[in-house]
Design an enzyme around this catalytic site. Structure first.
Site, PDB file in Angstrom:
ATOM      1  N   GLY A 170       1.568  -4.301  -8.298  1.00 51.39           N
ATOM      2  CA  GLY A 170       0.902  -5.189  -6.977  1.00 51.39           C
ATOM      3  C   GLY A 170      -0.105  -5.720  -7.675  1.00 51.39           C
ATOM      4  O   GLY A 170      -1.485  -5.438  -8.495  1.00 51.39           O
ATOM      5  N   VAL A 215      -6.020  -5.268  -4.079  1.00 49.42           N
ATOM      6  CA  VAL A 215      -5.859  -3.594  -4.759  1.00 49.42           C
ATOM      7  C   VAL A 215      -5.861  -4.187  -6.364  1.00 49.42           C
ATOM      8  O   VAL A 215      -6.482  -4.017  -6.829  1.00 49.42           O
ATOM      9  CB  VAL A 215      -5.735  -2.768  -4.229  1.00 49.42           C
ATOM     10  CG1 VAL A 215      -5.640  -1.261  -4.767  1.00 49.42           C
ATOM     11  CG2 VAL A 215      -5.909  -2.872  -2.426  1.00 49.42           C
ATOM     12  N   ASP A 249       4.246  -8.170 -10.340  1.00 50.69           N
ATOM     13  CA  ASP A 249       4.399  -8.813  -8.936  1.00 50.69           C
ATOM     14  C   ASP A 249       5.604  -9.501  -8.613  1.00 50.69           C
ATOM     15  O   ASP A 249       6.132  -9.771  -8.967  1.00 50.69           O
ATOM     16  CB  ASP A 249       2.624  -9.636  -8.670  1.00 50.69           C
ATOM     17  CG  ASP A 249       3.046  -9.935  -6.527  1.00 50.69           C
ATOM     18  OD1 ASP A 249       1.791  -8.571  -6.068  1.00 50.69           O
ATOM     19  OD2 ASP A 249       3.492 -10.084  -6.035  1.00 50.69           O
ATOM     20  N   ARG A 269      -3.302  -3.174   5.929  1.00 49.15           N
ATOM     21  CA  ARG A 269      -3.439  -3.072   7.320  1.00 49.15           C
ATOM     22  C   ARG A 269      -3.672  -4.416   7.911  1.00 49.15           C
ATOM     23  O   ARG A 269      -4.695  -5.255   7.454  1.00 49.15           O
ATOM     24  CB  ARG A 269      -4.254  -2.114   7.909  1.00 49.15           C
ATOM     25  CG  ARG A 269      -3.816  -0.873   7.815  1.00 49.15           C
ATOM     26  CD  ARG A 269      -5.062   0.286   8.277  1.00 49.15           C
ATOM     27  NE  ARG A 269      -5.852   0.687   7.601  1.00 49.15           N
ATOM     28  CZ  ARG A 269      -6.592   1.520   7.810  1.00 49.15           C
ATOM     29  NH1 ARG A 269      -6.195   2.175   9.571  1.00 49.15           N
ATOM     30  NH2 ARG A 269      -7.701   2.178   7.393  1.00 49.15           N
ATOM     31  N   VAL A 306      -1.547   3.778  -4.529  1.00 53.64           N
ATOM     32  CA  VAL A 306      -2.473   3.642  -3.401  1.00 53.64           C
ATOM     33  C   VAL A 306      -1.821   3.040  -3.028  1.00 53.64           C
ATOM     34  O   VAL A 306      -2.744   2.903  -0.994  1.00 53.64           O
ATOM     35  CB  VAL A 306      -3.175   2.954  -4.279  1.00 53.64           C
ATOM     36  CG1 VAL A 306      -4.415   1.991  -3.209  1.00 53.64           C
ATOM     37  CG2 VAL A 306      -3.821   2.839  -5.733  1.00 53.64           C
ATOM     38  N   ARG A 336     -16.895   6.605   0.017  1.00 51.74           N
ATOM     39  CA  ARG A 336     -17.801   6.472   1.491  1.00 51.74           C
ATOM     40  C   ARG A 336     -18.497   7.737   1.579  1.00 51.74           C
ATOM     41  O   ARG A 336     -19.960   7.132   2.587  1.00 51.74           O
ATOM     42  CB  ARG A 336     -16.900   5.803   2.531  1.00 51.74           C
ATOM     43  CG  ARG A 336     -15.108   4.445   1.779  1.00 51.74           C
ATOM     44  CD  ARG A 336     -14.696   4.612   3.372  1.00 51.74           C
ATOM     45  NE  ARG A 336     -13.674   3.169   2.206  1.00 51.74           N
ATOM     46  CZ  ARG A 336     -12.537   2.885   2.704  1.00 51.74           C
ATOM     47  NH1 ARG A 336     -12.187   4.162   3.374  1.00 51.74           N
ATOM     48  NH2 ARG A 336     -12.144   1.672   2.576  1.00 51.74           N
ATOM     49  N   HIS A 381      -4.769  10.416   4.634  1.00 50.76           N
ATOM     50  CA  HIS A 381      -5.791  10.288   4.022  1.00 50.76           C
ATOM     51  C   HIS A 381      -5.134   8.986   5.113  1.00 50.76           C
ATOM     52  O   HIS A 381      -4.866   7.880   5.246  1.00 50.76           O
ATOM     53  CB  HIS A 381      -5.094   8.927   3.073  1.00 50.76           C
ATOM     54  CG  HIS A 381      -6.360   7.107   2.768  1.00 50.76           C
ATOM     55  ND1 HIS A 381      -7.782   7.716   2.675  1.00 50.76           N
ATOM     56  CD2 HIS A 381      -6.236   6.349   2.027  1.00 50.76           C
ATOM     57  CE1 HIS A 381      -8.172   6.527   2.231  1.00 50.76           C
ATOM     58  NE2 HIS A 381      -7.023   5.187   2.270  1.00 50.76           N
TER      59      HIS A 381
HETATM   60  N1  APR Z   1       7.099  -5.301  -5.828  1.00 51.87           N
HETATM   61  C1  APR Z   1       5.696  -5.852  -6.307  1.00 51.87           C
HETATM   62  N2  APR Z   1       4.742  -6.145  -6.092  1.00 51.87           N
HETATM   63  C2  APR Z   1       5.019  -6.248  -4.345  1.00 51.87           C
HETATM   64  C3  APR Z   1       6.902  -6.036  -3.941  1.00 51.87           C
HETATM   65  C4  APR Z   1       6.693  -5.125  -4.391  1.00 51.87           C
HETATM   66  N3  APR Z   1       8.533  -4.835  -3.827  1.00 51.87           N
HETATM   67  N4  APR Z   1       6.685  -6.370  -2.475  1.00 51.87           N
HETATM   68  C5  APR Z   1       5.099  -6.398  -2.303  1.00 51.87           C
HETATM   69  N5  APR Z   1       4.410  -6.734  -3.725  1.00 51.87           N
HETATM   70  C6  APR Z   1       2.571  -7.216  -3.838  1.00 51.87           C
HETATM   71  C7  APR Z   1       2.381  -8.552  -2.777  1.00 51.87           C
HETATM   72  O1  APR Z   1       3.580  -9.848  -3.423  1.00 51.87           O
HETATM   73  C8  APR Z   1       0.773  -9.205  -2.887  1.00 51.87           C
HETATM   74  O2  APR Z   1       0.714  -9.828  -3.783  1.00 51.87           O
HETATM   75  O3  APR Z   1       2.106  -6.364  -3.633  1.00 51.87           O
HETATM   76  C9  APR Z   1       0.583  -6.895  -2.583  1.00 51.87           C
HETATM   77  C10 APR Z   1      -0.040  -6.750  -2.190  1.00 51.87           C
HETATM   78  O4  APR Z   1      -1.933  -7.774  -2.131  1.00 51.87           O
HETATM   79  P1  APR Z   1      -1.953  -7.524  -0.399  1.00 51.87           P
HETATM   80  O5  APR Z   1      -1.378  -7.731   0.407  1.00 51.87           O
HETATM   81  O6  APR Z   1      -3.707  -8.506  -1.317  1.00 51.87           O
HETATM   82  O7  APR Z   1      -2.452  -5.975  -0.316  1.00 51.87           O
HETATM   83  P2  APR Z   1      -4.037  -5.242  -1.449  1.00 51.87           P
HETATM   84  O8  APR Z   1      -4.667  -5.187  -0.468  1.00 51.87           O
HETATM   85  O9  APR Z   1      -3.750  -5.303  -2.559  1.00 51.87           O
HETATM   86  O10 APR Z   1      -2.666  -3.315  -0.578  1.00 51.87           O
HETATM   87  C11 APR Z   1      -2.340  -2.931  -1.240  1.00 51.87           C
HETATM   88  O11 APR Z   1      -2.330  -0.761  -0.994  1.00 51.87           O
HETATM   89  O12 APR Z   1      -4.906   0.053  -0.149  1.00 51.87           O
HETATM   90  C12 APR Z   1      -3.679   0.072  -0.112  1.00 51.87           C
HETATM   91  O13 APR Z   1      -2.803  -0.294   2.598  1.00 51.87           O
HETATM   92  C13 APR Z   1      -2.872  -0.779   1.000  1.00 51.87           C
HETATM   93  O14 APR Z   1      -1.069  -0.604   1.270  1.00 51.87           O
HETATM   94  C14 APR Z   1      -1.459  -1.391   1.145  1.00 51.87           C
HETATM   95  C15 APR Z   1      -2.001  -1.977  -0.311  1.00 51.87           C
END
Ligand code: APR
Length: 312
Positions: A9, A13, A33, A82, A118, A151, A175
């Protein structure tokens, strides 16, 4: 040889995890990703901050898992965050598919890795990763308690006008809104919190802690928190790769501890080179245990939903 950490990802995060890893020069980093170009672009950008910040990590972005081969630690952040009005549980089945797929790939390419989860809903995603990988419980760990405790410590430090480093605290449980901050064990350099703040102020801070994630979602509108979640995940990675043996609240798979079986619940653990090296069973009052039971029941409800929806 440098250690190797994969971050699955490359969103908010994941990219923040890569940033903390590089800045602390903890390991070589691979970011994976599904979106083409994003992990490569963010990886290259981060790599180019090395000469300025003075770190020498390799940073690779990829859309497949071949470059992740034999990672020491894998941090899974892939999944939906979320939006305002959503609970972490609303993400359940969408993120189940993502975490399942990521875990299958990780287990294939890095069978000896330690997994740090995470993605939310955290405790249910840990269960998914453990179930899919078949890894022993010392190698599947969830990041939640450090963030919830951070927090709580932040709010207390602000209220008391003292350093965040002077606040010792422990938040247990899942959590979610049912997390259990242990007021009785909170201190300011050993001084019991209850001697420093009236009950209603402590209760208000506990309440704000329980809703700490939602408070940020409400501000951001399009996503959820990422700096503190990433910093918390990297504290875990650092304790493992440097074998520091820090005692930290993390989601751990319990096999009888605290009276729970087959569930991930936030409890204090020792993190060292082999992952979870010890689970500490804190003596709880009946009121604290009742709160933890409620929290564990909420985690169990999500597992039951996954089991029902994936049965056949
Ligand atoms: N494989 C790899 N990456 C993926 C996949 C997958 N199958 N599906 C989605 N992604 C990637 C998306 O392309 C995106 O870049 O996961 C990333 C998620 O990033 P954000 O949308 O910015 O979300 P983020 O704020 O990073 O949160 C990710 O962490 O804290 C938790 O609740 C939050 O579940 C959420 C996760």
């Amino acid at each position: 040889m440098r250690k190797k950490v994969t971050v699955v990802g490359a969103g908010n995060v994941g990219a923040s995890c890569a940033l903390w890893l590089a800045a602390k020069e903890i390991a070589d980093i691979v970011v994976v990703d599904i979106v083409e170009g994003v992990p490569q672009g963010k990886g290259l950008d981060l790599l180019q901050s090395g000469p300025v910040e003075g770190f020498d990590c390799q940073i690779t972005g990829a859309n497949d898992y071949a470059p992740t081969e034999n990672s020491d630690v894998v941090v899974i952040t892939a999944g939906f965050p979320r939006k305002p009005g959503m609970s972490r549980d609303d993400l359940l089945m969408a993120n189940y598919d993502i975490v399942k797929n990521a875990t299958e790939q990780v287990a294939k390419h890095s069978p000896n890795a330690i997994l740090i989860i995470v993605t939310n809903p955290l405790d249910a995603m840990c269960w998914t990763a453990k179930h899919v990988s078949g890894f022993p419980r010392n190698r599947v760990i969830g990041m939640a308690g450090i963030l919830d405790t951070a927090r709580y410590r932040t709010f207390l430090a602000t209220e008391l006008g003292v350093s965040v480093e002077s606040i010792q605290a422990l938040v247990l449980g899942g959590h979610g809104d049912t997390m259990v901050p242990l007021i009785r064990l909170t201190s300011v350099s050993g001084i019991p919190l209850t001697e420093l703040l009236p009950k209603e102020r402590i209760d208000a801070i506990v309440d704000r802690t329980r809703n700490g994630g939602a408070e940020i979602v409400k501000y951001l509108k399009t996503g959820s928190a990422y700096y503190a979640p990433a910093a918390s995940a990297i504290e875990m990675v650092e304790s493992i790769l440097k074998d520091k043996k820090k005692v930290l609240p993390c989601a751990a798979y319990l096999e009888g501890e605290y009276g729970y079986n087959g569930l991930f619940v936030g409890v204090p653990v020792k993190l060292g080179a082999s992952g979870i090296e010890k689970i500490y069973e804190v003596q709880l009052t009946s009121e604290e245990k009742a709160m933890l039971d409620k929290s564990a029941a909420a985690v169990q409800d999500l597992i039951t939903v996954i089991q029902q929806k994936t049965a056949n």
